[in-house]
Design a protein around this motif. Structure first.
Motif, PDB file in Angstrom:
ATOM      1  N   ASP A 207       2.126  11.840   7.566  1.00 24.74           N
ATOM      2  CA  ASP A 207       3.457  12.424   7.719  1.00 24.74           C
ATOM      3  C   ASP A 207       4.493  11.376   8.120  1.00 24.74           C
ATOM      4  O   ASP A 207       5.630  11.384   7.624  1.00 24.74           O
ATOM      5  CB  ASP A 207       3.416  13.541   8.772  1.00 24.74           C
ATOM      6  CG  ASP A 207       2.614  14.753   8.308  1.00 24.74           C
ATOM      7  OD1 ASP A 207       2.384  14.869   7.083  1.00 24.74           O
ATOM      8  OD2 ASP A 207       2.215  15.573   9.155  1.00 24.74           O
ATOM      9  N   VAL A 218       9.209  17.127   6.477  1.00 23.53           N
ATOM     10  CA  VAL A 218       7.782  17.443   6.612  1.00 23.53           C
ATOM     11  C   VAL A 218       7.669  18.676   7.494  1.00 23.53           C
ATOM     12  O   VAL A 218       7.438  18.594   8.699  1.00 23.53           O
ATOM     13  CB  VAL A 218       7.011  16.246   7.215  1.00 23.53           C
ATOM     14  CG1 VAL A 218       5.517  16.555   7.262  1.00 23.53           C
ATOM     15  CG2 VAL A 218       7.273  14.983   6.417  1.00 23.53           C
ATOM     16  N   LYS A 220       6.940  23.309   7.440  1.00 26.19           N
ATOM     17  CA  LYS A 220       5.962  24.314   7.007  1.00 26.19           C
ATOM     18  C   LYS A 220       5.989  24.478   5.489  1.00 26.19           C
ATOM     19  O   LYS A 220       4.942  24.616   4.850  1.00 26.19           O
ATOM     20  CB  LYS A 220       6.263  25.643   7.699  1.00 26.19           C
ATOM     21  CG  LYS A 220       5.253  26.737   7.391  1.00 26.19           C
ATOM     22  CD  LYS A 220       5.572  28.007   8.167  1.00 26.19           C
ATOM     23  CE  LYS A 220       4.562  29.104   7.842  1.00 26.19           C
ATOM     24  NZ  LYS A 220       4.858  30.360   8.601  1.00 26.19           N
ATOM     25  N   GLN A 223       4.161  21.630   3.904  1.00 25.31           N
ATOM     26  CA  GLN A 223       2.717  21.797   4.026  1.00 25.31           C
ATOM     27  C   GLN A 223       2.192  22.801   3.000  1.00 25.31           C
ATOM     28  O   GLN A 223       1.098  22.636   2.448  1.00 25.31           O
ATOM     29  CB  GLN A 223       2.354  22.259   5.441  1.00 25.31           C
ATOM     30  CG  GLN A 223       2.652  21.236   6.525  1.00 25.31           C
ATOM     31  CD  GLN A 223       1.854  19.952   6.361  1.00 25.31           C
ATOM     32  OE1 GLN A 223       0.733  19.971   5.868  1.00 25.31           O
ATOM     33  NE2 GLN A 223       2.445  18.831   6.763  1.00 25.31           N
ATOM     34  N   ASN A 227      -0.638  22.280  -0.051  1.00 28.42           N
ATOM     35  CA  ASN A 227      -1.756  23.164  -0.396  1.00 28.42           C
ATOM     36  C   ASN A 227      -1.824  23.388  -1.904  1.00 28.42           C
ATOM     37  O   ASN A 227      -2.909  23.444  -2.492  1.00 28.42           O
ATOM     38  CB  ASN A 227      -1.602  24.509   0.318  1.00 28.42           C
ATOM     39  CG  ASN A 227      -1.855  24.403   1.816  1.00 28.42           C
ATOM     40  OD1 ASN A 227      -2.578  23.506   2.262  1.00 28.42           O
ATOM     41  ND2 ASN A 227      -1.270  25.307   2.584  1.00 28.42           N
ATOM     42  N   GLU A 237      -7.215  16.172   1.957  1.00 30.02           N
ATOM     43  CA  GLU A 237      -6.884  15.799   3.325  1.00 30.02           C
ATOM     44  C   GLU A 237      -8.107  15.201   4.021  1.00 30.02           C
ATOM     45  O   GLU A 237      -9.241  15.607   3.792  1.00 30.02           O
ATOM     46  CB  GLU A 237      -6.380  17.007   4.104  1.00 30.02           C
ATOM     47  CG  GLU A 237      -5.016  17.487   3.666  1.00 30.02           C
ATOM     48  CD  GLU A 237      -4.503  18.613   4.561  1.00 30.02           C
ATOM     49  OE1 GLU A 237      -5.231  19.000   5.519  1.00 30.02           O
ATOM     50  OE2 GLU A 237      -3.396  19.103   4.310  1.00 30.02           O
ATOM     51  N   THR A 244      -3.546  13.404  10.035  1.00 33.26           N
ATOM     52  CA  THR A 244      -3.969  14.003   8.772  1.00 33.26           C
ATOM     53  C   THR A 244      -3.572  13.030   7.653  1.00 33.26           C
ATOM     54  O   THR A 244      -2.397  12.753   7.476  1.00 33.26           O
ATOM     55  CB  THR A 244      -3.296  15.358   8.544  1.00 33.26           C
ATOM     56  OG1 THR A 244      -3.652  16.255   9.597  1.00 33.26           O
ATOM     57  CG2 THR A 244      -3.741  15.972   7.221  1.00 33.26           C
ATOM     58  N   TYR A 246      -3.375  12.050   3.730  1.00 30.81           N
ATOM     59  CA  TYR A 246      -3.314  12.671   2.404  1.00 30.81           C
ATOM     60  C   TYR A 246      -3.771  11.647   1.371  1.00 30.81           C
ATOM     61  O   TYR A 246      -3.041  10.690   1.051  1.00 30.81           O
ATOM     62  CB  TYR A 246      -1.903  13.160   2.089  1.00 30.81           C
ATOM     63  CG  TYR A 246      -1.317  14.026   3.178  1.00 30.81           C
ATOM     64  CD1 TYR A 246      -1.918  15.270   3.492  1.00 30.81           C
ATOM     65  CD2 TYR A 246      -0.192  13.641   3.897  1.00 30.81           C
ATOM     66  CE1 TYR A 246      -1.399  16.074   4.494  1.00 30.81           C
ATOM     67  CE2 TYR A 246       0.341  14.435   4.890  1.00 30.81           C
ATOM     68  CZ  TYR A 246      -0.257  15.646   5.195  1.00 30.81           C
ATOM     69  OH  TYR A 246       0.257  16.446   6.190  1.00 30.81           O
TER      70      TYR A 246
END
Length: 249
Positions: A207, A218, A220, A223, A227, A237, A244, A246
């Motif tokens: 992030d 960055v 919700k 995110q 997904n 991930e 986290t 990526y």
């Protein structure tokens, strides 16, 4: 057109000749004159048949030209439609990465979506892989509950954001310390600290990297788009050490 005019004039001359002979028919004509009148009438009939055949042929040519014109108009309409509806994300090759540090940020990733494809950027030490844009078919395969109100262009805007980030990050990682600014040296040190045995040979961002090299929020919503990209097998991930990561696939 010249042939039709010639035939028309010839027929007109023949009709005039016959008309004069008929005008003289009030008196009794010699047999050879009657014979000549029959020949002239036969010639006129033949000319009229030729004239009709010529007219029919010209009609056919006209129909062919009309068909060609209609085909041209359809093609022209298609070209104009294609010109006005060029997809935002057309795969294209990108230039080789140079040795300069990538320090500029995007003004707005959602508003500056430019077409690019999965490419391999060359440096003197290694190559940097970029994420391939999501196709419309892949986008439509994402479950509706996962898509929500995210559009196709918004999804690929995040793909571009991740590509910008990974390119800038690994451009710095692959430079020698002496060529970097103080800020870039700190970034390079952080990048190396975040690597693990599981990320060896992989390209990943976190992030903080996204905030560093782009203006993408960055949050919700972001995110949720990640997904969707995992669903499309564009990344996975890897968690550990409070981060986290990526990883690009």
């Amino acid at each position: 057109m010249g042939d039709l005019e010639d035939i028309s004039q010839h027929v007109s001359d023949k009709i005039s000749l016959v008309q004069r002979m008929l005008d003289l028919s009030v008196i009794e004509l010699p047999q050879h004159k009657v014979k000549k009148l029959e020949l002239e009438l036969f010639a006129i009939t033949k000319l009229l048949e030729d004239f009709e055949e010529c007219v029919n042929e010209q009609k056919k040519h006209l129909k062919d030209l009309q068909d060609i014109d209609e085909s041209y108009q359809r093609s022209l309409k298609t070209v104009h439609h294609m010109k006005g509806n060029i997809p935002l994300h057309i795969p294209r090759k990108k230039d080789l990465v140079n040795g300069n540090e990538a320090t500029t940020k995007q003004s707005d990733a959602a508003d500056t979506q430019q077409p690019q494809a999965e490419t391999v950027k060359k440096t003197s030490k290694t190559v940097v892989k970029e994420m391939e844009f999501v196709t419309m078919a892949e986008f439509e395969s994402i479950p509706q509950y996962m898509r929500g109100r995210v559009s196709y262009d918004q999804l690929n805007a995040v793909v571009k954001c991740l590509n910008t980030t990974v390119t800038a990050k690994y451009n710095i990682l692959h430079q020698s310390m002496k060529t970097l600014t103080n800020h870039s040296r700190k970034l390079q040190s952080r990048f190396k600290e975040q690597e693990t045995k599981d990320t060896k040979g992989q390209f990943f961002v976190v992030d903080e990297d996204i905030r560093e090299f782009t203006q993408m929020k960055v949050d919700k919503r972001f995110q949720g788009i990640l997904n969707m990209l995992r669903h499309c097998q564009r990344l996975r991930e890897l968690r550990g050490g409070g981060l986290t990561r990526y990883l690009l696939l």
